[in-house]
Design a protein around this motif. Structure first.
Motif, PDB file in Angstrom:
ATOM      1  N   PHE A 141       0.835  -1.206   0.000  1.00  0.00           N
ATOM      2  CA  PHE A 141       0.000   0.000   0.000  1.00  0.00           C
ATOM      3  C   PHE A 141       0.872   1.260   0.000  1.00  0.00           C
ATOM      4  O   PHE A 141       0.635   2.195  -0.770  1.00  0.00           O
ATOM      5  N   VAL A 142       1.892   1.281   0.869  1.00  0.00           N
ATOM      6  CA  VAL A 142       2.796   2.439   0.932  1.00  0.00           C
ATOM      7  C   VAL A 142       3.548   2.594  -0.388  1.00  0.00           C
ATOM      8  O   VAL A 142       3.764   3.710  -0.873  1.00  0.00           O
ATOM      9  N   GLY A 143       3.942   1.469  -0.999  1.00  0.00           N
ATOM     10  CA  GLY A 143       4.644   1.527  -2.269  1.00  0.00           C
ATOM     11  C   GLY A 143       3.810   2.164  -3.368  1.00  0.00           C
ATOM     12  O   GLY A 143       4.283   3.048  -4.104  1.00  0.00           O
ATOM     13  N   VAL A 144       2.558   1.736  -3.478  1.00  0.00           N
ATOM     14  CA  VAL A 144       1.665   2.302  -4.494  1.00  0.00           C
ATOM     15  C   VAL A 144       1.455   3.798  -4.248  1.00  0.00           C
ATOM     16  O   VAL A 144       1.511   4.619  -5.177  1.00  0.00           O
ATOM     17  N   LEU A 145       1.239   4.166  -2.996  1.00  0.00           N
ATOM     18  CA  LEU A 145       1.026   5.570  -2.660  1.00  0.00           C
ATOM     19  C   LEU A 145       2.284   6.399  -2.941  1.00  0.00           C
ATOM     20  O   LEU A 145       2.203   7.544  -3.373  1.00  0.00           O
ATOM     21  N   SER A 146       3.468   5.804  -2.716  1.00  0.00           N
ATOM     22  CA  SER A 146       4.726   6.518  -2.933  1.00  0.00           C
ATOM     23  C   SER A 146       4.919   6.881  -4.402  1.00  0.00           C
ATOM     24  O   SER A 146       5.442   7.955  -4.716  1.00  0.00           O
ATOM     25  N   VAL A 147       4.502   5.994  -5.292  1.00  0.00           N
ATOM     26  CA  VAL A 147       4.582   6.303  -6.722  1.00  0.00           C
ATOM     27  C   VAL A 147       3.702   7.506  -7.040  1.00  0.00           C
ATOM     28  O   VAL A 147       4.125   8.438  -7.737  1.00  0.00           O
ATOM     29  N   PHE A 148       2.483   7.501  -6.497  1.00  0.00           N
ATOM     30  CA  PHE A 148       1.568   8.620  -6.726  1.00  0.00           C
ATOM     31  C   PHE A 148       2.152   9.920  -6.173  1.00  0.00           C
ATOM     32  O   PHE A 148       2.135  10.960  -6.842  1.00  0.00           O
ATOM     33  N   VAL A 149       2.675   9.863  -4.948  1.00  0.00           N
ATOM     34  CA  VAL A 149       3.245  11.052  -4.308  1.00  0.00           C
ATOM     35  C   VAL A 149       4.422  11.590  -5.119  1.00  0.00           C
ATOM     36  O   VAL A 149       4.536  12.793  -5.370  1.00  0.00           O
ATOM     37  N   GLY A 150       5.320  10.688  -5.520  1.00  0.00           N
ATOM     38  CA  GLY A 150       6.507  11.106  -6.261  1.00  0.00           C
ATOM     39  C   GLY A 150       6.186  11.726  -7.602  1.00  0.00           C
ATOM     40  O   GLY A 150       6.898  12.620  -8.073  1.00  0.00           O
ATOM     41  N   LEU A 151       5.101  11.269  -8.225  1.00  0.00           N
ATOM     42  CA  LEU A 151       4.760  11.749  -9.566  1.00  0.00           C
ATOM     43  C   LEU A 151       3.948  13.035  -9.563  1.00  0.00           C
ATOM     44  O   LEU A 151       4.103  13.872 -10.451  1.00  0.00           O
ATOM     45  N   PHE A 152       3.099  13.220  -8.544  1.00  0.00           N
ATOM     46  CA  PHE A 152       2.083  14.271  -8.668  1.00  0.00           C
ATOM     47  C   PHE A 152       2.104  15.355  -7.595  1.00  0.00           C
ATOM     48  O   PHE A 152       1.386  16.349  -7.725  1.00  0.00           O
ATOM     49  N   ILE A 153       2.885  15.190  -6.520  1.00  0.00           N
ATOM     50  CA  ILE A 153       2.867  16.196  -5.453  1.00  0.00           C
ATOM     51  C   ILE A 153       4.220  16.895  -5.375  1.00  0.00           C
ATOM     52  O   ILE A 153       5.269  16.246  -5.432  1.00  0.00           O
ATOM     53  N   SER A 154       4.210  18.207  -5.213  1.00  0.00           N
ATOM     54  CA  SER A 154       5.451  18.993  -5.227  1.00  0.00           C
ATOM     55  C   SER A 154       6.276  18.766  -3.969  1.00  0.00           C
ATOM     56  O   SER A 154       5.738  18.421  -2.901  1.00  0.00           O
ATOM     57  N   LEU A 155       7.597  18.977  -4.109  1.00  0.00           N
ATOM     58  CA  LEU A 155       8.494  18.821  -2.962  1.00  0.00           C
ATOM     59  C   LEU A 155       8.146  19.793  -1.839  1.00  0.00           C
ATOM     60  O   LEU A 155       8.230  19.452  -0.660  1.00  0.00           O
ATOM     61  N   GLU A 156       7.746  21.006  -2.177  1.00  0.00           N
ATOM     62  CA  GLU A 156       7.433  22.016  -1.168  1.00  0.00           C
ATOM     63  C   GLU A 156       6.239  21.580  -0.315  1.00  0.00           C
ATOM     64  O   GLU A 156       6.260  21.679   0.917  1.00  0.00           O
ATOM     65  N   THR A 157       5.202  21.060  -0.966  1.00  0.00           N
ATOM     66  CA  THR A 157       4.021  20.599  -0.237  1.00  0.00           C
ATOM     67  C   THR A 157       4.359  19.407   0.648  1.00  0.00           C
ATOM     68  O   THR A 157       3.924  19.320   1.808  1.00  0.00           O
ATOM     69  N   LEU A 158       5.162  18.482   0.123  1.00  0.00           N
ATOM     70  CA  LEU A 158       5.548  17.299   0.882  1.00  0.00           C
ATOM     71  C   LEU A 158       6.329  17.676   2.127  1.00  0.00           C
ATOM     72  O   LEU A 158       6.125  17.116   3.206  1.00  0.00           O
ATOM     73  N   THR A 159       7.243  18.632   1.994  1.00  0.00           N
ATOM     74  CA  THR A 159       8.047  19.064   3.136  1.00  0.00           C
ATOM     75  C   THR A 159       7.174  19.647   4.235  1.00  0.00           C
ATOM     76  O   THR A 159       7.388  19.393   5.423  1.00  0.00           O
ATOM     77  N   ARG A 160       6.170  20.435   3.846  1.00  0.00           N
ATOM     78  CA  ARG A 160       5.244  20.997   4.838  1.00  0.00           C
ATOM     79  C   ARG A 160       4.553  19.889   5.629  1.00  0.00           C
ATOM     80  O   ARG A 160       4.434  19.943   6.857  1.00  0.00           O
ATOM     81  N   LEU A 161       4.070  18.872   4.920  1.00  0.00           N
ATOM     82  CA  LEU A 161       3.335  17.791   5.566  1.00  0.00           C
ATOM     83  C   LEU A 161       4.220  17.020   6.530  1.00  0.00           C
ATOM     84  O   LEU A 161       3.818  16.680   7.641  1.00  0.00           O
ATOM     85  N   VAL A 162       5.446  16.725   6.105  1.00  0.00           N
ATOM     86  CA  VAL A 162       6.371  15.963   6.932  1.00  0.00           C
ATOM     87  C   VAL A 162       6.681  16.704   8.223  1.00  0.00           C
ATOM     88  O   VAL A 162       6.654  16.140   9.318  1.00  0.00           O
ATOM     89  N   ASN A 163       6.986  17.993   8.108  1.00  0.00           N
ATOM     90  CA  ASN A 163       7.369  18.773   9.278  1.00  0.00           C
ATOM     91  C   ASN A 163       6.240  18.855  10.303  1.00  0.00           C
ATOM     92  O   ASN A 163       6.467  18.686  11.508  1.00  0.00           O
ATOM     93  N   PHE A 164       5.022  19.110   9.861  1.00  0.00           N
ATOM     94  CA  PHE A 164       3.889  19.216  10.783  1.00  0.00           C
ATOM     95  C   PHE A 164       3.633  17.876  11.472  1.00  0.00           C
ATOM     96  O   PHE A 164       3.457  17.814  12.692  1.00  0.00           O
ATOM     97  N   GLY A 165       3.625  16.800  10.707  1.00  0.00           N
ATOM     98  CA  GLY A 165       3.350  15.484  11.277  1.00  0.00           C
ATOM     99  C   GLY A 165       4.391  15.059  12.280  1.00  0.00           C
ATOM    100  O   GLY A 165       4.066  14.564  13.365  1.00  0.00           O
ATOM    101  N   ALA A 166       5.663  15.255  11.946  1.00  0.00           N
ATOM    102  CA  ALA A 166       6.743  14.817  12.835  1.00  0.00           C
ATOM    103  C   ALA A 166       6.756  15.601  14.133  1.00  0.00           C
ATOM    104  O   ALA A 166       6.810  15.017  15.228  1.00  0.00           O
ATOM    105  N   MET A 167       6.711  16.918  14.054  1.00  0.00           N
ATOM    106  CA  MET A 167       6.804  17.737  15.256  1.00  0.00           C
ATOM    107  C   MET A 167       5.594  17.538  16.176  1.00  0.00           C
ATOM    108  O   MET A 167       5.724  17.505  17.402  1.00  0.00           O
TER     109      MET A 167
END
Length: 457
Positions: free
Chosen positions: A347-373
């Motif tokens: 499931f994570v693998g399939v989602l990772s392909v979608f994320v890598g292809l269609f979501i910008s690095l800037e948006t991804l960084t925002r999500l990671v930082n909020f979730g982790a902290m």
């Protein structure tokens, strides 16, 4: 230790995953997750923002994150099960807050493999500008999913190989930098304390900014705790491995940062994205430059993403086992042969392909930082709630330090970083939390029911 087919009152689960990992394996896993060559990503930006004191930034970040690492250590000793902060907050504070913590971990880690693969394609474009990025994303995600489905033993061997490769490259860079500075007389031409201390520029604001920059580079040390159910003697080894990996990676970051600062003291003219690679070319020539880029592509796109996918798949498995998320029946299953959370990995693998292809690095960084902290703050609070209040372990000075002061410091430090996000990060983060709140309300029938494993715990 619990045996196959049985469960303990503390965990409430039967042992399904295969226990094979040692402390050495866990430390390697943690190092790979945080990435020993990570200065290639963040050194230049950190150096520019800190007046050339990137090594000091790494030191401050390591100290700041150390308190949260201690909290993970304490909770992993008390609850040696998969799920990391999801399981810890669930048992230490409240089952429903635990779900929201797991939901935040999902926001954090489920998109990181796609983020890392996107970084890899960005770096590869420097060497092969015409290489199709979509093909690299599919190949890298396919490889890491295959390894994770096959089992932690396969992943362990892959981690050892990539760690050795990265440490070798770091050693070569350090040797070249030492020759460049101390023998050839370039850069500062010798030792200097300025990368660690410039008294006219260091104040509380500098320290706060430094912590904000550096702590994001240490995200991932907590992934070790997701492997508790695959570790031999987890109550003794998991917590020690979390702290050890954080300290070791901090020393690696500081060593690389210090030599890079000596080799190229003019931090103001560094390129924020490729500055560290430019320093590598300066001290080691084109051969080392291209080797580091290719190694970065492979290590980040496969090795680093592999450990992150391994971690989040175990969190999803744990939440699926508790039947608190959609598709729990699918995500909570263990592969009958390999004894791995194979469905969650796929499931994570399939989602990772979608994320890598269609979501910008800037948006991804925002999500990671909020979730982790957000996750780290809740984890620190769960230590105080569970040990200091529920178990009432507050009778001596050691308890006051370990179960109140240190986790409170961890919470406040992370909380300070959390208050510095931009508005869009909060909008995305709280929207995700709102979705999680609806799910937990429905699954728990109005917050009245808890997972079966928690009844009586």
């Amino acid at each position: 230790m619990q045996k196959n087919g049985t469960s303990t009152p503390k965990t409430g689960y039967s042992q399904e995953l295969k226990r094979t990992l040692t402390m050495k394996d866990l430390v390697i896993f943690g190092l790979i997750t945080m990435l020993p060559i990570a200065p290639t990503q963040v050194y230049a930006g950190a150096s520019i923002a800190s007046f050339g004191m990137a090594p000091l930034v790494y030191l401050i970040g390591m100290i700041a994150m150390f308190f949260t690492a201690l909290s993970y250590s304490k909770m992993s000793q008390e609850f040696p099960i998969a799920g990391s902060a999801y399981s810890f907050v669930q048992r230490g504070m409240n089952p429903h807050i635990g779900f929201l913590t797991g939901w935040l971990i999902v926001l954090d880690y489920i998109i990181v493999p796609g983020l890392l693969v996107s970084f890899s394609t960005l770096w590869l474009s420097v060497v092969l500008p015409d290489f199709p990025s979509w093909l690299l994303i599919i190949v890298f995600v396919g490889l890491m999913t295959f390894v994770n489905v096959r089992g932690i033993e396969v992943g362990k061997r892959v981690n050892q190989f990539f760690l050795l490769g990265q440490l070798t490259l770091i050693l070569i860079f350090l040797i070249c930098a030492i020759k460049f500075v101390f023998i050839d007389g370039h850069g500062t031409g010798g030792f200097s304390l300025s990368p660690f201390w410039q008294s006219d520029k260091i104040d509380l604001k500098f320290i706060a900014n430094a912590a904000s920059i550096a702590m994001l580079g240490f995200i991932g040390f907590d992934a070790i705790s997701t492997l508790s159910e695959e570790t031999k003697d987890p109550t003794r080894t998991v917590g020690k491995s979390v702290v050890a990996s954080l300290v070791l990676i901090g020393l690696l970051f500081m060593g690389q940062g210090y030599m890079a600062s000596l080799a190229h003291p003019d931090y103001a003219n560094l390129d924020a994205d490729m500055g560290y690679f430019d320093i590598i070319r300066e001290v080691g020539g084109d051969g080392l430059y291209y080797t580091f880029i290719i190694a970065g592509v492979i290590c980040v796109g496969i090795s680093n993403a592999l450990t992150v996918q391994s971690a989040i798949s175990r969190v999803l498995f744990s939440m699926g086992r508790d039947k608190v998320i959609p598709f729990s029946g699918f995500l909570g299953k263990v592969h009958p042969k390999y004894k791995t959370p194979a469905n969650a990995s796929i499931f994570v693998g399939v989602l990772s392909v979608f994320v890598g292809l269609f979501i910008s690095l800037e948006t991804l960084t925002r999500l990671v930082n909020f979730g982790a902290m957000s996750t780290y703050m809740l984890l620190n609070l769960s230590v105080i709630t569970y040990f200091f209040f529920k178990k009432k372990q507050r009778s001596n000075f050691k308890h006051l330090i370990g179960y109140l002061l240190f986790p409170l410091i961890g919470f406040l430090v992370i909380g300070f970083i959390w208050t510095g996000f931009d508005t869009l990060t909060y909008v995305i983060g709280f929207s995700w939390l709102a979705i999680g709140l609806v799910i937990v309300a429905i699954k728990s029938k109005g917050f009245k029911e808890v997972p079966p494993a928690l009844k009586g715990v």
